[in-house]
Design a protein around this motif. Sequence first.
Motif, PDB file in Angstrom:
ATOM      1  N   ASN A  60    -118.048  26.645  -4.453  1.00  0.00           N
ATOM      2  CA  ASN A  60    -117.846  25.318  -5.105  1.00  0.00           C
ATOM      3  C   ASN A  60    -116.895  25.206  -6.537  1.00  0.00           C
ATOM      4  OD1 ASN A  60    -119.922  24.132  -3.388  1.00  0.00           O
ATOM      5  ND2 ASN A  60    -121.629  24.523  -4.820  1.00  0.00           N
ATOM      6  N   ILE A  61    -116.466  26.271  -6.681  1.00  0.00           N
ATOM      7  CA  ILE A  61    -115.591  26.228  -7.813  1.00  0.00           C
ATOM      8  C   ILE A  61    -113.973  26.037  -7.328  1.00  0.00           C
ATOM      9  CG2 ILE A  61    -114.366  27.850  -9.554  1.00  0.00           C
ATOM     10  CD1 ILE A  61    -117.076  29.279  -9.971  1.00  0.00           C
ATOM     11  N   PRO A  62    -113.620  24.841  -7.564  1.00  0.00           N
ATOM     12  CA  PRO A  62    -112.224  24.691  -7.121  1.00  0.00           C
ATOM     13  C   PRO A  62    -111.178  25.426  -7.564  1.00  0.00           C
ATOM     14  CG  PRO A  62    -112.700  23.168  -9.146  1.00  0.00           C
ATOM     15  CD  PRO A  62    -113.791  23.919  -8.993  1.00  0.00           C
ATOM     16  N   ARG A  63    -110.359  26.058  -6.559  1.00  0.00           N
ATOM     17  CA  ARG A  63    -109.091  27.027  -7.035  1.00  0.00           C
ATOM     18  C   ARG A  63    -108.070  26.297  -7.364  1.00  0.00           C
ATOM     19  NH1 ARG A  63    -108.984  31.865  -4.392  1.00  0.00           N
ATOM     20  NH2 ARG A  63    -106.779  31.664  -3.766  1.00  0.00           N
ATOM     21  N   ALA A  64    -107.210  26.964  -8.179  1.00  0.00           N
ATOM     22  CA  ALA A  64    -105.789  26.124  -8.758  1.00  0.00           C
ATOM     23  C   ALA A  64    -104.981  26.268  -7.691  1.00  0.00           C
ATOM     24  CB  ALA A  64    -105.435  26.935  -9.931  1.00  0.00           C
ATOM     25  N   PRO A  65    -103.957  25.239  -7.470  1.00  0.00           N
ATOM     26  CA  PRO A  65    -102.944  25.197  -6.568  1.00  0.00           C
ATOM     27  C   PRO A  65    -102.129  26.576  -6.535  1.00  0.00           C
ATOM     28  CG  PRO A  65    -103.268  23.208  -7.407  1.00  0.00           C
ATOM     29  CD  PRO A  65    -104.039  23.962  -8.433  1.00  0.00           C
ATOM     30  N   TRP A  66    -101.776  27.199  -7.808  1.00  0.00           N
ATOM     31  CA  TRP A  66    -100.782  28.057  -7.971  1.00  0.00           C
ATOM     32  C   TRP A  66    -101.457  29.330  -7.563  1.00  0.00           C
ATOM     33  CZ3 TRP A  66     -95.839  28.521  -8.674  1.00  0.00           C
ATOM     34  CH2 TRP A  66     -95.203  27.645  -9.125  1.00  0.00           C
ATOM     35  N   GLN A  67    -102.897  29.336  -7.854  1.00  0.00           N
ATOM     36  CA  GLN A  67    -103.830  30.633  -7.232  1.00  0.00           C
ATOM     37  C   GLN A  67    -103.606  30.667  -5.389  1.00  0.00           C
ATOM     38  OE1 GLN A  67    -107.834  30.454  -8.411  1.00  0.00           O
ATOM     39  NE2 GLN A  67    -108.176  32.497  -7.860  1.00  0.00           N
ATOM     40  N   ASP A  68    -103.739  29.579  -4.956  1.00  0.00           N
ATOM     41  CA  ASP A  68    -103.629  29.286  -3.354  1.00  0.00           C
ATOM     42  C   ASP A  68    -102.206  29.935  -3.118  1.00  0.00           C
ATOM     43  OD1 ASP A  68    -106.412  28.613  -3.108  1.00  0.00           O
ATOM     44  OD2 ASP A  68    -105.801  26.359  -3.299  1.00  0.00           O
ATOM     45  N   PHE A  69    -101.143  29.428  -3.686  1.00  0.00           N
ATOM     46  CA  PHE A  69     -99.883  29.867  -3.603  1.00  0.00           C
ATOM     47  C   PHE A  69     -99.671  31.130  -3.594  1.00  0.00           C
ATOM     48  CE2 PHE A  69     -95.477  30.502  -5.026  1.00  0.00           C
ATOM     49  CZ  PHE A  69     -94.589  30.498  -3.986  1.00  0.00           C
ATOM     50  N   PHE A  70    -100.160  32.000  -4.679  1.00  0.00           N
ATOM     51  CA  PHE A  70     -99.774  33.315  -4.812  1.00  0.00           C
ATOM     52  C   PHE A  70    -100.525  34.204  -3.874  1.00  0.00           C
ATOM     53  CE2 PHE A  70     -99.130  32.426  -9.506  1.00  0.00           C
ATOM     54  CZ  PHE A  70     -97.836  32.231  -9.311  1.00  0.00           C
ATOM     55  N   ASP A  71    -101.922  33.521  -3.428  1.00  0.00           N
ATOM     56  CA  ASP A  71    -102.658  34.135  -2.277  1.00  0.00           C
ATOM     57  C   ASP A  71    -102.316  34.069  -0.928  1.00  0.00           C
ATOM     58  OD1 ASP A  71    -104.197  35.695  -4.090  1.00  0.00           O
ATOM     59  OD2 ASP A  71    -105.918  34.047  -4.204  1.00  0.00           O
ATOM     60  N   GLY A  72    -100.953  33.298  -0.861  1.00  0.00           N
ATOM     61  CA  GLY A  72    -100.534  32.678   0.571  1.00  0.00           C
ATOM     62  C   GLY A  72    -101.325  31.838   1.283  1.00  0.00           C
ATOM     63  N   GLN A  73    -101.927  31.036   0.565  1.00  0.00           N
ATOM     64  CA  GLN A  73    -102.752  30.099   1.172  1.00  0.00           C
ATOM     65  C   GLN A  73    -102.488  28.598   1.096  1.00  0.00           C
ATOM     66  OE1 GLN A  73    -106.938  30.759   0.076  1.00  0.00           O
ATOM     67  NE2 GLN A  73    -106.688  33.053   0.473  1.00  0.00           N
ATOM     68  N   GLY A  74    -101.346  28.448   0.395  1.00  0.00           N
ATOM     69  CA  GLY A  74    -100.878  26.785   0.089  1.00  0.00           C
ATOM     70  C   GLY A  74     -99.648  27.089  -0.239  1.00  0.00           C
ATOM     71  N   PRO A  75     -99.087  25.683  -0.256  1.00  0.00           N
ATOM     72  CA  PRO A  75     -97.609  25.597  -0.681  1.00  0.00           C
ATOM     73  C   PRO A  75     -97.224  25.905  -1.999  1.00  0.00           C
ATOM     74  CG  PRO A  75     -98.235  23.406  -0.410  1.00  0.00           C
ATOM     75  CD  PRO A  75     -99.384  24.470   0.081  1.00  0.00           C
TER      76      PRO A  75
END
Length: 286
Positions: A60-75
């Motif tokens: 339930n803890i939202p992930r930061a967009p940059w965290q997703d990007f660094f993990d290869g999970q987002g733009p």
Amino acid sequence: MDKNKLKQYFPTASLADSPQKREGMASLSLGERFFLNLELNSLTDRERYLLELLQENQDNIPRAPWQDFFDGQGPIPTSVGQLQVLQIKLWSNPSEEVVQAWLEFMETLLPNLVSHYASASDYFVFIMDQRPFIDYQEILRDTIGVMEYDFGIKMTAFLGQIWPGQVQEWWPDAIRAEMDLFRSWMQKNLSASFLTFSQLFFLDEAKDKAVMRILSDMIAKHEMEDVIRALWDNGAVLTKAAQSLFVHRNTLLYRLDKWFELTGLQLRELTDLALLYYIVESQVLG
């Protein structure tokens, strides 16, 4: 985090940098890219229930967009010209009010700050756009002691490389490698208030291949191999290196300053020079 106590309470568990996804296993994020991997059949019913509650809370803890990007999970969340990431580990346990005041100070200290996030209560990631260039090595070395005194906290700051836009496709790999370097350093229980990429790279036995490839390509693109060799052969003495390259000292100094702005690597410092010389020599031997 007391790893000995974890091992004592969960002898069959393992601490890793990625979650274990096979059947019969469960993973709990401990922050700083650490995961506690547990065998379900080794847990009591009460422990399993507690684990389920903790996992639900993490989901339930939202992930930061940059965290997703660094993990290869987002733009990439925001357009950035030259990327540099600062990681900070807080060793003390300050109150939320102190952390908020410190974060506000960090926002003033880093004028080209794009965003920041915390993946754990004691681990913070700051994303900067280094165009125009600001020398954060000098700034952080001068201010960390002051911050620790003023806010009553103990910290270690790891300033990563400057990664130019030409290698943007490799940014997630490069930043994950930097985070792995910092995590590996923290596991060794060493002590320091400020660290640079070159320092931690030489402590890493694996020598991340993606990082070496990116830096190798940058050296080739900007025709720095001869400069690196000349400086290494002449003990980083500019006048002697310039003579061996048949250029004026000021011409060489200009190239070094432009390289520093592009990469954050200061070839007049032996640690940074040794890193790039190692990469140049690895190309020859490899």
